[in-house]
Design a protein around this motif. Structure first.
Motif, PDB file in Angstrom:
ATOM      1  N   SER A 187       0.817  -1.221   0.000  1.00 47.23           N
ATOM      2  CA  SER A 187       0.000   0.000   0.000  1.00 47.23           C
ATOM      3  C   SER A 187       0.847   1.265   0.000  1.00 47.23           C
ATOM      4  O   SER A 187       0.372   2.335  -0.382  1.00 47.23           O
ATOM      5  N   GLY A 188       2.105   1.161   0.449  1.00 46.22           N
ATOM      6  CA  GLY A 188       2.948   2.340   0.554  1.00 46.22           C
ATOM      7  C   GLY A 188       4.006   2.380  -0.535  1.00 46.22           C
ATOM      8  O   GLY A 188       3.976   3.227  -1.425  1.00 46.22           O
ATOM      9  N   GLN A 189       4.930   1.433  -0.491  1.00 41.92           N
ATOM     10  CA  GLN A 189       6.017   1.473  -1.457  1.00 41.92           C
ATOM     11  C   GLN A 189       5.531   1.295  -2.895  1.00 41.92           C
ATOM     12  O   GLN A 189       5.773   2.140  -3.753  1.00 41.92           O
ATOM     13  N   GLY A 190       4.843   0.197  -3.185  1.00 43.41           N
ATOM     14  CA  GLY A 190       4.447  -0.109  -4.562  1.00 43.41           C
ATOM     15  C   GLY A 190       3.678   1.009  -5.241  1.00 43.41           C
ATOM     16  O   GLY A 190       4.085   1.512  -6.295  1.00 43.41           O
ATOM     17  N   PRO A 191       2.545   1.441  -4.660  1.00 43.66           N
ATOM     18  CA  PRO A 191       1.757   2.482  -5.326  1.00 43.66           C
ATOM     19  C   PRO A 191       2.514   3.803  -5.513  1.00 43.66           C
ATOM     20  O   PRO A 191       2.443   4.406  -6.581  1.00 43.66           O
ATOM     21  N   TYR A 192       3.248   4.245  -4.503  1.00 48.21           N
ATOM     22  CA  TYR A 192       3.951   5.525  -4.658  1.00 48.21           C
ATOM     23  C   TYR A 192       5.082   5.417  -5.670  1.00 48.21           C
ATOM     24  O   TYR A 192       5.273   6.305  -6.495  1.00 48.21           O
ATOM     25  N   PHE A 193       5.843   4.320  -5.595  1.00 52.45           N
ATOM     26  CA  PHE A 193       6.917   4.154  -6.563  1.00 52.45           C
ATOM     27  C   PHE A 193       6.329   4.049  -7.977  1.00 52.45           C
ATOM     28  O   PHE A 193       6.883   4.587  -8.937  1.00 52.45           O
ATOM     29  N   GLY A 194       5.206   3.358  -8.089  1.00 53.70           N
ATOM     30  CA  GLY A 194       4.550   3.220  -9.388  1.00 53.70           C
ATOM     31  C   GLY A 194       4.084   4.552  -9.950  1.00 53.70           C
ATOM     32  O   GLY A 194       4.257   4.836 -11.146  1.00 53.70           O
ATOM     33  N   GLN A 195       3.530   5.389  -9.095  1.00 50.03           N
ATOM     34  CA  GLN A 195       3.076   6.705  -9.564  1.00 50.03           C
ATOM     35  C   GLN A 195       4.275   7.563  -9.969  1.00 50.03           C
ATOM     36  O   GLN A 195       4.224   8.323 -10.940  1.00 50.03           O
ATOM     37  N   ALA A 196       5.376   7.451  -9.207  1.00 56.43           N
ATOM     38  CA  ALA A 196       6.581   8.216  -9.552  1.00 56.43           C
ATOM     39  C   ALA A 196       7.056   7.847 -10.950  1.00 56.43           C
ATOM     40  O   ALA A 196       7.441   8.719 -11.736  1.00 56.43           O
ATOM     41  N   VAL A 197       7.032   6.566 -11.265  1.00 58.57           N
ATOM     42  CA  VAL A 197       7.455   6.121 -12.588  1.00 58.57           C
ATOM     43  C   VAL A 197       6.513   6.679 -13.654  1.00 58.57           C
ATOM     44  O   VAL A 197       6.945   7.182 -14.690  1.00 58.57           O
ATOM     45  N   TRP A 198       5.220   6.617 -13.388  1.00 60.99           N
ATOM     46  CA  TRP A 198       4.240   7.139 -14.351  1.00 60.99           C
ATOM     47  C   TRP A 198       4.468   8.626 -14.599  1.00 60.99           C
ATOM     48  O   TRP A 198       4.515   9.087 -15.750  1.00 60.99           O
ATOM     49  N   PHE A 199       4.638   9.394 -13.533  1.00 64.72           N
ATOM     50  CA  PHE A 199       4.846  10.838 -13.701  1.00 64.72           C
ATOM     51  C   PHE A 199       6.202  11.143 -14.308  1.00 64.72           C
ATOM     52  O   PHE A 199       6.364  12.140 -15.010  1.00 64.72           O
ATOM     53  N   TYR A 200       7.180  10.284 -14.034  1.00 62.25           N
ATOM     54  CA  TYR A 200       8.473  10.485 -14.675  1.00 62.25           C
ATOM     55  C   TYR A 200       8.329  10.334 -16.189  1.00 62.25           C
ATOM     56  O   TYR A 200       8.932  11.075 -16.954  1.00 62.25           O
ATOM     57  N   ARG A 201       7.499   9.374 -16.597  1.00 67.37           N
ATOM     58  CA  ARG A 201       7.341   9.127 -18.037  1.00 67.37           C
ATOM     59  C   ARG A 201       6.407  10.122 -18.706  1.00 67.37           C
ATOM     60  O   ARG A 201       6.629  10.546 -19.832  1.00 67.37           O
ATOM     61  N   PHE A 202       5.298  10.424 -18.039  1.00 65.06           N
ATOM     62  CA  PHE A 202       4.238  11.188 -18.709  1.00 65.06           C
ATOM     63  C   PHE A 202       3.961  12.549 -18.081  1.00 65.06           C
ATOM     64  O   PHE A 202       3.037  13.239 -18.506  1.00 65.06           O
ATOM     65  N   GLY A 203       4.746  12.923 -17.076  1.00 64.12           N
ATOM     66  CA  GLY A 203       4.363  14.088 -16.278  1.00 64.12           C
ATOM     67  C   GLY A 203       5.155  15.355 -16.518  1.00 64.12           C
ATOM     68  O   GLY A 203       5.167  16.229 -15.639  1.00 64.12           O
ATOM     69  N   ASP A 204       5.783  15.480 -17.692  1.00 62.32           N
ATOM     70  CA  ASP A 204       6.597  16.682 -17.893  1.00 62.32           C
ATOM     71  C   ASP A 204       5.788  17.970 -17.817  1.00 62.32           C
ATOM     72  O   ASP A 204       6.318  19.018 -17.454  1.00 62.32           O
ATOM     73  N   ASN A 205       4.509  17.871 -18.157  1.00 62.07           N
ATOM     74  CA  ASN A 205       3.661  19.064 -18.062  1.00 62.07           C
ATOM     75  C   ASN A 205       2.994  19.188 -16.685  1.00 62.07           C
ATOM     76  O   ASN A 205       2.111  20.015 -16.495  1.00 62.07           O
ATOM     77  N   MET A 206       3.397  18.302 -15.741  1.00 64.17           N
ATOM     78  CA  MET A 206       2.796  18.336 -14.401  1.00 64.17           C
ATOM     79  C   MET A 206       3.892  18.307 -13.333  1.00 64.17           C
ATOM     80  O   MET A 206       4.020  17.332 -12.578  1.00 64.17           O
ATOM     81  N   PRO A 207       4.709  19.358 -13.276  1.00 60.84           N
ATOM     82  CA  PRO A 207       5.843  19.323 -12.336  1.00 60.84           C
ATOM     83  C   PRO A 207       5.418  19.123 -10.877  1.00 60.84           C
ATOM     84  O   PRO A 207       6.143  18.484 -10.113  1.00 60.84           O
ATOM     85  N   ASP A 208       4.234  19.643 -10.495  1.00 58.22           N
ATOM     86  CA  ASP A 208       3.808  19.462  -9.093  1.00 58.22           C
ATOM     87  C   ASP A 208       3.524  17.993  -8.795  1.00 58.22           C
ATOM     88  O   ASP A 208       3.805  17.497  -7.700  1.00 58.22           O
ATOM     89  N   GLY A 209       2.952  17.286  -9.770  1.00 59.01           N
ATOM     90  CA  GLY A 209       2.675  15.860  -9.595  1.00 59.01           C
ATOM     91  C   GLY A 209       3.975  15.068  -9.543  1.00 59.01           C
ATOM     92  O   GLY A 209       4.152  14.201  -8.683  1.00 59.01           O
TER      93      GLY A 209
END
Lengths: 218, 218
Positions: A110-132
């Motif tokens: 619930s802690g490591q997996g989901p947060y690390f997963g979101q970080a990867v997603w935002f790293y890949r697709f989040g250039d227009n969302m620096p706050d995310g």
């Protein structure tokens, strides 16, 4: 007792894929449980969602020895150690340590997996969302800090010996280690190696295990 | 057998707070386990992180009957039903159903909770990140769809009777129901009530349980 029939492990077939199936693979290798991989490159395929996992995600297992089909890597790990680790090689059977191992497994799920997963997603697709992007890099660092604190003066999470709880954290840690996340200008200031030496030492020691190496062989 | 001493439940004291402690509260009420709340409005406070939960989150429990301190709502629920639900009122003790209940608990912990939580965060802070907001609304809908499919032709998740697995999903579902998320223009097209009637019926039935009502009394 005759040898168990191989467990079917549903996971991606290629070298590239999400880390969750590796959590199960490491436990299978470490406990020398026979298994066969079933290539599941489309986890939304109709047959898979209908008969194996309605959540459309990997991993899942089918155990012909018990007739059980099970999904969610956390539940699969608990099942494997309950059924195939009677000697307690990486599980704790009773008392405080048994509950601590479950606690850390839930923290991984619930802690490591989901947060690390979101970080990867935002790293890949989040250039227009620096706050995310910043939010999830901070959460990744926070989880590493928490693990570093827990590991202060300890080699492993529970009872100072290797358990399934340690192994469950390896694949997502590995993603973050390998991912260009660590060379992201946003990330560099966190200085993980310097600030969280217990965490880094623990992860490196786990990565040196035969079961971990075999799980990542091509 | 003498009555057990009350379990200490660490959670926020006010009416407003995250949903995770309610998962534990509902189980305590449903099993009539004596407990006292310990007001923990700052879960990053030094005493709390040092002695109770190094992850700095609520809930956590201390059980004076066994001397155990435990955090992570999923692990706490598993502990409570193992220790205080010997009769199996909301737990399944053996076989396929026992593993299915664990599977759904892990799905709640790793799938529903984190995605619903991110949706709330982006709803509050994500006006400048429409792609992020959309991502999590879509994930919330996806989880509802999965639960709706699982519940097709069934009243409950496991063995067609109420288990802790059902109860664990209630608080985050409730957040989404109550949150203005549902009146967000981005959200309306999803038509949850029309598209996912099994899901809605299940959640409404769970919300009508005494244990759920008592958990949310001011």
């Amino acid at each position: 007792m005759s040898a168990p029939l191989p467990i079917k492990l549903y996971m991606h077939s290629g070298a590239v894929g999400g880390p969750n199936p590796y959590k199960v693979l490491i436990v299978l290798h470490h406990l020398d449980i026979p298994f066969t991989k079933v290539a599941t490159d489309d986890s939304k395929a109709e047959w898979y969602v209908k008969d194996i996992n309605p959540n459309g995600r990997i991993p899942a297992i089918e155990d012909p020895n018990t007739g059980l089909t099970l999904w969610e890597s956390g539940a699969i790990i608990e099942y494997l150690v309950d059924e195939y680790d009677k000697g307690g090689k990486i599980s704790v059977k009773n008392g405080k340590g048994a509950w601590e191992a479950k606690q850390y497994l839930h923290f991984q799920m619930s802690g490591q997996g989901p947060y690390f997963g979101q970080a990867v997603w935002f790293y890949r697709f989040g250039d227009n969302m620096p706050d995310g992007k910043k939010r999830y890099l901070e959460q990744v660092e926070r989880v590493m800090m928490v693990l570093n604190n827990i590991l202060e003066g300890k080699e492993y999470l529970v009872d100072d010996r290797l358990t399934y709880a340690d192994l469950a954290f390896v694949p997502w840690n590995m993603v973050v280690q390998k991912w260009p996340l660590l060379s992201d200008p946003l990330w560099k200031p966190y200085q993980i190696e310097e600030k969280y030496p217990n965490f880094v030492k623990w992860q490196n020691k786990l990565c040196a295990l035969d079961a971990v190496k075999r799980s990542y062989e091509p």
